[in-house]
Design an enzyme around this catalytic site. Structure first.
Site, PDB file in Angstrom:
ATOM      1  N   GLU A 222      -4.851  -6.259   4.301  1.00 18.35           N
ATOM      2  CA  GLU A 222      -4.798  -5.025   5.102  1.00 18.35           C
ATOM      3  C   GLU A 222      -6.219  -4.547   5.407  1.00 18.35           C
ATOM      4  O   GLU A 222      -7.040  -4.390   4.514  1.00 18.35           O
ATOM      5  CB  GLU A 222      -4.033  -3.956   4.304  1.00 18.35           C
ATOM      6  CG  GLU A 222      -3.945  -2.606   4.998  1.00 18.35           C
ATOM      7  CD  GLU A 222      -3.158  -1.579   4.174  1.00 18.35           C
ATOM      8  OE1 GLU A 222      -2.812  -1.868   3.010  1.00 18.35           O
ATOM      9  OE2 GLU A 222      -2.898  -0.483   4.703  1.00 18.35           O
ATOM     10  N   ASP A 255      -1.817  -1.320   9.226  1.00 18.41           N
ATOM     11  CA  ASP A 255      -1.358   0.021   8.850  1.00 18.41           C
ATOM     12  C   ASP A 255      -1.695   0.902  10.043  1.00 18.41           C
ATOM     13  O   ASP A 255      -2.860   0.953  10.469  1.00 18.41           O
ATOM     14  CB  ASP A 255      -2.104   0.448   7.579  1.00 18.41           C
ATOM     15  CG  ASP A 255      -1.761   1.846   7.107  1.00 18.41           C
ATOM     16  OD1 ASP A 255      -1.723   2.764   7.950  1.00 18.41           O
ATOM     17  OD2 ASP A 255      -1.566   2.043   5.896  1.00 18.41           O
ATOM     18  N   ASP A 290      -6.684   9.126   8.865  1.00 14.99           N
ATOM     19  CA  ASP A 290      -5.712   8.366   8.080  1.00 14.99           C
ATOM     20  C   ASP A 290      -5.081   9.276   7.025  1.00 14.99           C
ATOM     21  O   ASP A 290      -5.274   9.097   5.834  1.00 14.99           O
ATOM     22  CB  ASP A 290      -6.447   7.191   7.423  1.00 14.99           C
ATOM     23  CG  ASP A 290      -5.523   6.315   6.605  1.00 14.99           C
ATOM     24  OD1 ASP A 290      -4.360   6.146   7.009  1.00 14.99           O
ATOM     25  OD2 ASP A 290      -5.962   5.813   5.559  1.00 14.99           O
TER      26      ASP A 290
HETATM   27  C1  RNT Z   1      -4.987   2.811   2.080  1.00 13.33           C
HETATM   28  C2  RNT Z   1      -4.017   1.766   2.465  1.00 13.33           C
HETATM   29  C3  RNT Z   1      -3.186   1.221   1.345  1.00 13.33           C
HETATM   30  C4  RNT Z   1      -2.694   2.276   0.396  1.00 13.33           C
HETATM   31  C5  RNT Z   1      -1.604   1.804  -0.511  1.00 13.33           C
HETATM   32  C6  RNT Z   1      -1.425   2.714  -1.667  1.00 13.33           C
HETATM   33  O1  RNT Z   1      -5.588   3.405   3.135  1.00 13.33           O
HETATM   34  O2  RNT Z   1      -3.194   2.219   3.483  1.00 13.33           O
HETATM   35  O3  RNT Z   1      -2.146   0.480   1.864  1.00 13.33           O
HETATM   36  O4  RNT Z   1      -2.225   3.399   1.073  1.00 13.33           O
HETATM   37  O5  RNT Z   1      -1.817   0.506  -0.890  1.00 13.33           O
HETATM   38 ZN    ZN Z   2      -1.512   0.985   4.000  1.00 13.27          ZN
END
Ligand code: RNT
Ligand code: ZN
Length: 415
Positions: A222, A255, A290
């Protein structure tokens, strides 16, 4: 079947949409619900504060402080959400025996036995996440640290997480998505952006070098554009993440809170699918930054769902939630967010996609705009009612009475 539903069925039939087929598809839609809304991402393995440039604000009473409480709260939320669910866990939610504790680099499947049993009893799948934050070795850099001891610690953590994910997949059947997100970055303008990225590559390669079942465990990476205290540079940026994943055969996790405000994840999905067999999503709502607000039934969530549905990619995209609001009832936060995502998918499945695509192809842009607008007033809420009815879940706001009762009988008593 209610008369209302039969009416709606006819209305959709007229535009070539079969609501029965849609309800079957909805029944198979699996959303992985994050456990961390229940305790503001505290976890059970460390006392320290939340770190890594993320923040849960608010102090609503009744947050879960141990595994039995979190499980009880998850059950209450699941009971109000129709359809198939999965549970998305973080490594920091390990459940230790009395007097036992191991650090993150020594975590073993046995520390997640309680969660495995939880999932088995409810017949749901589990997804997993390494926890590379809220730890004394995660002050600024983890997998890209220039401190070899720290870097190795987090490599071992990543490897341990793969084994735990494999355990879940083997025990529960199906696949387990293991997501890696690291908070590494700089507050102010760095002098060297490359070296940390090179170290990250080495660390990720080391994590992935262990022997594991690559079908059962799907590893995703991510990316992020910035975090609190990490405003100028993140090591695992979007381009880094996509290039790393593409060259190593792992998944990209997007995300929708992790991009510049005018960048839309809904637009990125079709740019990923031609090159990646599978991808993963964290669905959240970013308010100006975010902020991880609860997902609403807004335009972007509908657009994301439409992109997955009309590109026939439901079995190629892993869908999970990721938000944490501590200022409101946490059960309601889960339920509102999850139901909104399901509603968005239902809405997407009820679109006459071939008609719309054809209008675009023959450049009937006036009609395309008109029809897309008219469709917004089609009776999708009646199809939602039918979906809930078939799943023995309240379709309308009455579900909130259940939350209120639970708050009074359980949450406020937690002190
Ligand atoms: C953080 C990311 C990540 C977390 C989680 C808890 O900005 O979005 O995914 O929110 O892993
Ligand atoms: Zn995330």
């Amino acid at each position: 079947m209610s008369d209302r539903y039969k009416e709606a069925q006819k209305i959709y039939e007229k535009i070539g949409v079969n609501t029965e087929k849609v309800l079957d598809e909805m029944q198979n839609l699996e959303i992985s619900m994050h456990c961390w809304q229940g305790d503001d991402l505290n976890g059970f393995d460390n006392e320290g504060p939340l770190s890594g440039g993320i923040q849960a604000t608010g102090n609503y009473p009744g947050k879960a402080v141990n595994a039995p409480q979190l499980m009880q709260d998850l059950d209450q939320a699941f009971a109000l959400i129709p359809g198939k669910k999965r549970l998305n866990l973080h490594a920091s939610y390990a459940v230790f025996e009395e007097g036992e504790w191991v650090d993150r680099d020594r975590l073993k499947p046995e520390h997640f036995k309680a969660w495995l049993e939880y999932a088995k009893k409810r017949d749901i799948g589990i997804d997993f996440n390494g926890t590379f934050f809220s730890h004394k070795y995660a002050e600024q850099f983890t997998l890209s640290s220039n401190d070899e001891e720290i870097r190795r610690f987090w490599v071992r953590h990543g490897q341990a997480c793969i084994k735990i994910a494999e355990y879940f997949a083997e025990e529960l059947g199906g696949q387990c998505l293991l997501n890696i997100w690291i908070p590494d970055g700089y507050k102010d303008i760095p002098a060297d952006r490359l070296a940390p990225r090179e170290r990250l590559t080495r660390s990720l390669d080391e994590i992935l070098s262990i022997d594991y079942d690559k079908e059962k465990v799907q590893v995703s990476l991510e990316s992020k554009v910035f975090g609190i205290g990490l405003e100028s540079y993140t090591v695992c940026s979007s381009e880094y993440c996509i290039n790393y994943a593409a060259t190593r055969g792992i998944l990209v996790l997007m995300d929708n809170g992790h991009y510049h405000p005018a960048e839309m994840v809904s637009d990125k999905i079709s740019a990923m699918l031609p090159f990646h067999d599978k991808m993963a999503l964290h669905l959240t709502r970013a308010v100006r930054w975010d902020s991880d607000h609860v997902v609403l039934f807004d335009d972007e969530i509908k657009e994301i769902a439409k992109e997955i549905v009309r590109n026939d990619a439901l079995d190629r995209v892993f869908i999970a939630t990721d938000f944490f609001d501590a200022s409101i009832n946490r059960i309601a936060a889960w339920v509102v967010g999850m139901r909104n995502i399901q509603k968005a998918f239902l809405y997407a499945m009820l679109q006459p996609e071939s008609v719309l695509k054809e209008l675009q192809e023959k450049e009937g842009f006036t009609e395309l705009m008109m029809l897309q607008e008219e469709l917004k007033f089609y009776p999708y809420q009646i199809v939602w009612e039918e979906f809930c009815r078939r799943n023995y879940v309240e379709a309308g706001k009455e579900w909130f009475d259940r939350v209120r009762e639970y708050e009074e009988s359980v949450l406020v008593k937690r002190g």
